[in-house]
Design a protein around this motif. Structure first.
Motif, PDB file in Angstrom:
ATOM      1  N   MET A 112       1.116  -1.236  -0.047  1.00 48.94           N
ATOM      2  CA  MET A 112       0.020  -0.076  -0.093  1.00 48.94           C
ATOM      3  C   MET A 112       0.789   1.348  -0.027  1.00 48.94           C
ATOM      4  N   ARG A 113       2.059   1.085   0.502  1.00 48.66           N
ATOM      5  CA  ARG A 113       3.008   2.110   0.367  1.00 48.66           C
ATOM      6  C   ARG A 113       3.724   2.401  -0.849  1.00 48.66           C
ATOM      7  N   GLY A 114       3.508   1.210  -1.980  1.00 49.31           N
ATOM      8  CA  GLY A 114       4.263   1.281  -3.054  1.00 49.31           C
ATOM      9  C   GLY A 114       3.545   2.164  -3.939  1.00 49.31           C
ATOM     10  N   THR A 115       3.453   1.433  -5.369  1.00 45.89           N
ATOM     11  CA  THR A 115       2.872   2.076  -6.481  1.00 45.89           C
ATOM     12  C   THR A 115       1.535   2.087  -6.563  1.00 45.89           C
ATOM     13  N   GLU A 116       0.704   2.976  -7.528  1.00 45.12           N
ATOM     14  CA  GLU A 116      -0.742   2.761  -7.798  1.00 45.12           C
ATOM     15  C   GLU A 116      -1.108   1.458  -8.032  1.00 45.12           C
ATOM     16  N   GLY A 117      -0.314   0.971  -8.946  1.00 45.53           N
ATOM     17  CA  GLY A 117      -0.469  -0.849  -9.329  1.00 45.53           C
ATOM     18  C   GLY A 117      -0.573  -1.516  -8.202  1.00 45.53           C
ATOM     19  N   GLN A 118       0.427  -1.393  -7.256  1.00 44.40           N
ATOM     20  CA  GLN A 118       0.321  -2.228  -6.297  1.00 44.40           C
ATOM     21  C   GLN A 118      -0.707  -2.131  -5.334  1.00 44.40           C
ATOM     22  N   ARG A 119      -1.137  -0.765  -5.132  1.00 43.60           N
ATOM     23  CA  ARG A 119      -2.352  -0.736  -4.149  1.00 43.60           C
ATOM     24  C   ARG A 119      -3.543  -1.285  -4.969  1.00 43.60           C
ATOM     25  N   ARG A 120      -3.714  -1.431  -6.257  1.00 40.70           N
ATOM     26  CA  ARG A 120      -4.910  -1.753  -7.090  1.00 40.70           C
ATOM     27  C   ARG A 120      -4.537  -3.427  -7.015  1.00 40.70           C
ATOM     28  N   MET A 121      -3.584  -3.854  -6.981  1.00 40.79           N
ATOM     29  CA  MET A 121      -3.464  -5.311  -6.564  1.00 40.79           C
ATOM     30  C   MET A 121      -3.906  -5.747  -5.317  1.00 40.79           C
ATOM     31  N   VAL A 122      -3.719  -4.892  -4.229  1.00 36.95           N
ATOM     32  CA  VAL A 122      -4.239  -5.269  -2.833  1.00 36.95           C
ATOM     33  C   VAL A 122      -5.540  -5.250  -3.049  1.00 36.95           C
ATOM     34  N   GLN A 123      -6.159  -4.155  -3.386  1.00 26.94           N
ATOM     35  CA  GLN A 123      -7.768  -3.991  -3.322  1.00 26.94           C
ATOM     36  C   GLN A 123      -8.412  -5.075  -4.100  1.00 26.94           C
ATOM     37  N   ASP A 124      -7.830  -5.648  -5.295  1.00 27.23           N
ATOM     38  CA  ASP A 124      -8.357  -6.646  -5.880  1.00 27.23           C
ATOM     39  C   ASP A 124      -8.416  -7.894  -5.354  1.00 27.23           C
ATOM     40  N   ALA A 125      -7.364  -8.147  -4.524  1.00 27.86           N
ATOM     41  CA  ALA A 125      -7.112  -9.280  -3.563  1.00 27.86           C
ATOM     42  C   ALA A 125      -8.105  -9.375  -2.613  1.00 27.86           C
ATOM     43  N   VAL A 126      -8.411  -8.061  -2.054  1.00 30.30           N
ATOM     44  CA  VAL A 126      -9.600  -8.024  -0.701  1.00 30.30           C
ATOM     45  C   VAL A 126     -10.799  -8.299  -1.433  1.00 30.30           C
ATOM     46  N   ASP A 127     -10.964  -7.805  -2.530  1.00 25.30           N
ATOM     47  CA  ASP A 127     -12.286  -7.864  -3.062  1.00 25.30           C
ATOM     48  C   ASP A 127     -12.691  -9.421  -3.281  1.00 25.30           C
ATOM     49  N   ARG A 128     -11.578 -10.233  -3.728  1.00 24.72           N
ATOM     50  CA  ARG A 128     -11.687 -11.558  -3.970  1.00 24.72           C
ATOM     51  C   ARG A 128     -12.148 -12.628  -2.700  1.00 24.72           C
ATOM     52  N   TRP A 129     -11.093 -12.105  -1.721  1.00 20.15           N
ATOM     53  CA  TRP A 129     -11.053 -13.045  -0.385  1.00 20.15           C
ATOM     54  C   TRP A 129     -12.136 -12.436   0.755  1.00 20.15           C
ATOM     55  N   TRP A 130     -12.637 -11.534   0.622  1.00 16.23           N
ATOM     56  CA  TRP A 130     -13.601 -11.209   1.591  1.00 16.23           C
ATOM     57  C   TRP A 130     -14.707 -12.017   1.770  1.00 16.23           C
ATOM     58  N   TRP A 131     -15.393 -12.147   1.000  1.00 15.86           N
ATOM     59  CA  TRP A 131     -16.616 -12.900   1.298  1.00 15.86           C
ATOM     60  C   TRP A 131     -16.203 -14.573   1.327  1.00 15.86           C
ATOM     61  N   PRO A 132     -15.283 -15.244   0.629  1.00 19.98           N
ATOM     62  CA  PRO A 132     -14.915 -16.473   1.263  1.00 19.98           C
ATOM     63  C   PRO A 132     -14.239 -16.694   2.527  1.00 19.98           C
ATOM     64  N   SER A 133     -13.815 -15.415   3.027  1.00 21.25           N
ATOM     65  CA  SER A 133     -13.332 -15.447   4.437  1.00 21.25           C
ATOM     66  C   SER A 133     -14.550 -15.489   5.398  1.00 21.25           C
ATOM     67  N   LEU A 134     -15.485 -14.715   5.031  1.00 24.53           N
ATOM     68  CA  LEU A 134     -16.978 -14.875   6.042  1.00 24.53           C
ATOM     69  C   LEU A 134     -17.283 -16.029   6.053  1.00 24.53           C
ATOM     70  N   MET A 135     -17.267 -16.796   4.835  1.00 20.60           N
ATOM     71  CA  MET A 135     -17.726 -18.275   4.642  1.00 20.60           C
ATOM     72  C   MET A 135     -16.982 -19.071   5.422  1.00 20.60           C
ATOM     73  N   MET A 136     -15.737 -18.888   6.018  1.00 26.60           N
ATOM     74  CA  MET A 136     -14.936 -19.861   6.706  1.00 26.60           C
ATOM     75  C   MET A 136     -15.399 -20.129   7.985  1.00 26.60           C
ATOM     76  N   PHE A 137     -16.357 -19.388   8.465  1.00 26.71           N
ATOM     77  CA  PHE A 137     -17.124 -19.638   9.752  1.00 26.71           C
ATOM     78  C   PHE A 137     -18.127 -20.572   9.713  1.00 26.71           C
ATOM     79  N   GLY A 138     -18.606 -21.212   8.307  1.00 23.75           N
ATOM     80  CA  GLY A 138     -19.577 -21.972   8.192  1.00 23.75           C
ATOM     81  C   GLY A 138     -21.030 -21.472   7.875  1.00 23.75           C
ATOM     82  N   PRO A 139     -22.040 -22.214   7.743  1.00 26.94           N
ATOM     83  CA  PRO A 139     -23.310 -21.697   7.510  1.00 26.94           C
ATOM     84  C   PRO A 139     -23.969 -21.026   8.422  1.00 26.94           C
ATOM     85  N   PRO A 140     -25.096 -20.089   8.334  1.00 28.38           N
ATOM     86  CA  PRO A 140     -25.526 -19.467   9.370  1.00 28.38           C
ATOM     87  C   PRO A 140     -25.994 -20.337  10.481  1.00 28.38           C
TER      88      PRO A 140
END
Ligand SMILES: [Fe+2]
Ligand SMILES: [Fe+2]
Length: 324
Positions: free
Chosen positions: A183-211
């Motif tokens: 995040m302290r790097g280039t614009e491209g690196q910040r975009r790369m982090v945001q893209d990874a967060v977008d892909r992993w956020w929901w699967p991470s919430l699903m790690m706790f199992g069904p409701p």
């Protein structure tokens, strides 16, 4: 011994069960030689085996980046993390074996698809930012799940978790530090982090199992003090812990429903796509087939190591026999 004597040392099932309930109720530990209900044993075998499989399969997504880490330092950190995960897996197989199962049998069940592992490891790692996000979110979620397991009623599992949790906290911090650097790097690196967060956020919430409404075994596991909190409680805890970290990092979590609820003192958040979780658990996730195939191949490739170790042990035993 006469019949009356035999009766006095043999405790009835009801007495054994009452003793078990008392030990669990008093927050003491059940140990391998203690009597335990068959269903308690079966639940623990299933849970510990799934946990062990997750640690082992969990090496694959990040292992994908070992040969392409951007610096020697990052490579050394990632190698250390992958080795920790292997250690967690071995610890847990050993804990499962105290319940009378064999790890070879558990591995067979994993590679034949009869036992599961965490749904999260069926997603691909597309960039090096994924390594950071896995540390931050996936290991972070694992910590939320595992810290209460340090107080699990089954002794060997609880004790294994103490060490595992210490290492998981290192994993989480290395992930966060990696992301801070990007995040302290280039614009491209910040975009790369945001893209990874977008892909992993929901699967991470699903790690706790069904409701909770869809988690029929939770009540029994909580009564046995294997589990201490419901899936939804743990998910909430994870969200509350993670939102301020995301703000500090400077990324957006991909959930428009995310908002602070003053009344309950926690974050409201949107509903994960539970049909996706069901699909991934059923084996239809993006990488299920690849992960299991890789594990099966690694197990077969390692056959010579197991054979050599057994041959060596037999030789040592024979030598000890002739020395006597
Ligand atoms: Fe781990
Ligand atoms: Fe970890």
């Amino acid at each position: 011994m006469n019949a009356a004597g035999a009766e006095s040392v043999m405790r009835s099932d009801a007495e054994l069960e009452a003793h078990f309930d008392a030990v669990v109720g008093a927050e003491q530990r059940i140990e391998p030689r203690d009597w335990m209900p068959d269903a308690y044993r079966a639940t623990l075998v299933r849970q510990i085996a799934q946990h062990a499989h997750s640690e082992i399969i969990g090496m694959q997504p990040e292992g994908n980046w070992l040969t392409r880490a951007p610096s020697l330092r990052r490579k050394a950190i990632l190698l250390a993390k992958a080795q920790d995960e292997a250690g967690h897996g071995l610890y847990l197989y050993a804990a499962a074996e105290t319940l009378g199962v064999d790890r070879a049998e558990l591995t067979e069940k994993l590679v034949s698809g009869r036992q599961k592992y965490s749904s999260i490891f069926n997603y691909p790692t597309l960039t090096f930012a994924d390594v950071g996000v896995i540390g931050w979110l996936v290991d972070g979620a694992a910590i939320c799940n595992q810290v209460p397991l340090c107080r699990c009623s089954y002794g060997p599992y609880a004790r294994a978790m103490v060490r595992v949790c210490k290492e998981e906290s290192f994993h989480q911090r290395q992930g966060y530090e990696l992301l801070m650097t990007l995040m302290r790097g280039t614009e491209g690196q910040r975009r790369m982090v945001q893209d990874a967060v977008d892909r992993w956020w929901w699967p991470s919430l699903m790690m706790f199992g069904p409701p909770d409404g869809d988690s029929p075994n939770t009540a029994q596991s909580m009564a046995w003090r294997i589990k201490r909190h419901t899936n939804d409680e743990l998910r909430q805890r994870f969200v509350d812990m993670t939102v301020p970290q995301a703000e500090h990092l400077g990324v957006t979590l991909p959930d428009p429903a995310l908002s602070w609820n003053e009344e309950r003192g926690g974050w409201d958040f949107g509903e994960p796509d539970w049909s996706e979780l069901k699909q991934v658990i059923k084996g239809q996730g993006p990488c299920n087939a690849e992960r299991v195939e890789r594990r099966r191949a690694a197990h077969e490739d390692g056959a010579w190591v197991r054979e050599a170790a057994l041959a060596y042990a037999a030789k040592q035993q024979k030598q000890r026999g002739t020395e006597k």
